[in-house]
Design an enzyme around this catalytic site. Structure first.
Site, PDB file in Angstrom:
ATOM      1  N   LYS A  52      -9.154 -19.159 -53.524  1.00  0.00           N
ATOM      2  CA  LYS A  52      -8.011 -18.428 -53.257  1.00  0.00           C
ATOM      3  C   LYS A  52      -8.112 -17.524 -52.085  1.00  0.00           C
ATOM      4  O   LYS A  52      -7.325 -17.414 -51.211  1.00  0.00           O
ATOM      5  CB  LYS A  52      -7.405 -17.813 -54.237  1.00  0.00           C
ATOM      6  CG  LYS A  52      -6.915 -18.867 -55.440  1.00  0.00           C
ATOM      7  CD  LYS A  52      -6.018 -20.015 -54.801  1.00  0.00           C
ATOM      8  CE  LYS A  52      -5.537 -21.044 -55.959  1.00  0.00           C
ATOM      9  NZ  LYS A  52      -4.545 -21.976 -55.554  1.00  0.00           N
TER      10      LYS A  52
ATOM     11  N   TYR B 201     -12.865 -20.061 -58.242  1.00  0.00           N
ATOM     12  CA  TYR B 201     -11.344 -20.005 -58.383  1.00  0.00           C
ATOM     13  C   TYR B 201     -10.996 -18.813 -57.214  1.00  0.00           C
ATOM     14  O   TYR B 201     -10.277 -18.850 -56.497  1.00  0.00           O
ATOM     15  CB  TYR B 201     -10.615 -19.933 -59.569  1.00  0.00           C
ATOM     16  CG  TYR B 201      -8.995 -19.640 -59.398  1.00  0.00           C
ATOM     17  CD1 TYR B 201      -8.415 -20.984 -59.442  1.00  0.00           C
ATOM     18  CD2 TYR B 201      -8.465 -18.348 -59.570  1.00  0.00           C
ATOM     19  CE1 TYR B 201      -6.766 -20.864 -59.358  1.00  0.00           C
ATOM     20  CE2 TYR B 201      -7.088 -18.396 -59.330  1.00  0.00           C
ATOM     21  CZ  TYR B 201      -6.148 -19.553 -59.353  1.00  0.00           C
ATOM     22  OH  TYR B 201      -4.931 -19.284 -59.365  1.00  0.00           O
TER      23      TYR B 201
END
Length: 282
Positions: free
Chosen positions: A174, A170
């Site tokens: 990002k 994650y």
């Protein structure tokens, strides 16, 4: 009084819940026609019902799409242009935070690949087809420039400072969103197409609460927050409204932080009482 998005049209992915749903409601409140896109069609349709009940003067439609599939993303953009005549705002908000995402030693390749497909490729495809659509928007007769549009990509505070609770795929995804946003902003600035990322701090949304599924995990996040509380999805939606509106007409290539001061914090005072959300958000 005209809303801040009067006569504009918006496409929001991940619109069935959380930031996406709150943004859909807020954009409609400000006068935009909205296409609510989500892999959960029933959730998107519930959002459409809310908009039609509250703001009957605007149009709202639901569409099922998996942003991990390029054809689905293209179909969503094509539908927005077909139904609304143009696309002014593309909010690439859909993403995942897989509960099995962990550190470099424990994260499985399938979790890594799934996260990258949805969080990075999905944003890339959203930008790609939004740019193609925005290039077709009419020329502003007063400015003599094509009206372009605004693309907003949901990143995260973890792309700036890392996460206390390991979630490597994650975090890396990002970070890629931030880098992609900056480059697209530079490439397309002269076309009147603005590209910005919005970086939420920890929010009280199903996505994060499902990940922080123990009191220990939640407290580990809260201890770093200057405000002592999780944010609300509507607080991020208000940031997206600014980036989507003409109020941010000279803003592109930014990572707009809505994080309760988290990324500016070195040491959070211990023992201070937590702040409550403003009454208007409760």
């Amino acid at each position: 009084m005209p809303g801040r998005l009067q006569y504009k049209s918006a496409l929001i992915t991940g619109a069935g819940s959380g930031i996406g749903l709150e943004s859909s409601l807020l954009f409609a409140q400000e006068g935009a026609n909205v296409l609510l896109v989500d892999i959960n069609l029933a959730a998107a349709e519930r959002g459409v019902t809310l908009i039609r009940d509250r703001f009957p003067e605007v149009r709202a439609l639901a569409f099922r799409a998996d942003v991990g599939l390029e054809a689905d993303v293209k179909a969503a953009v094509d539908l927005a242009v077909k139904e609304f005549g143009r696309l002014d705002i593309m909010f690439n908000n859909a993403g995942i935070m897989h509960p099995n995402d962990d550190n470099a030693l424990n994260t499985e390749e399938r979790i890594w690949d799934l996260t990258m497909t949805i969080n990075v490729k999905g944003v890339w495809w959203g930008c790609k087809y939004a740019i193609l659509a925005m290039r077709q928007n009419p020329v502003d007769e007063i400015k003599g420039l094509r009206s372009g549009g605004s693309i907003i990509n949901t990143a995260s505070f973890v792309a700036i400072m890392g996460a206390a609770t390991p979630q490597l795929a994650y975090t890396a995804s990002k970070g890629a969103v931030l880098a992609m946003t900056r480059e697209l902003a530079m490439v397309h600035a002269r076309e009147g197409i603005r590209v910005n990322s919005i970086c939420p701090g920890p929010l009280k949304t199903p996505l994060l609460m499902d990940f922080l599924n123990t009191p220990e995990k939640r407290e580990r996040r809260l201890v770093h927050l200057p405000m002592g509380r999780f944010g609300e999805a509507v607080e991020v939606a208000k940031g997206a409204l600014f980036l989507g509106s003409d109020d941010s007409s000279y803003v592109t290539g930014t990572d707009f932080k809505v994080d309760g001061g988290l990324t500016s914090c070195y040491v959070t005072p211990v023992g201070e009482p937590a702040l409550s959300p403003p009454a208007s958000l409760i």
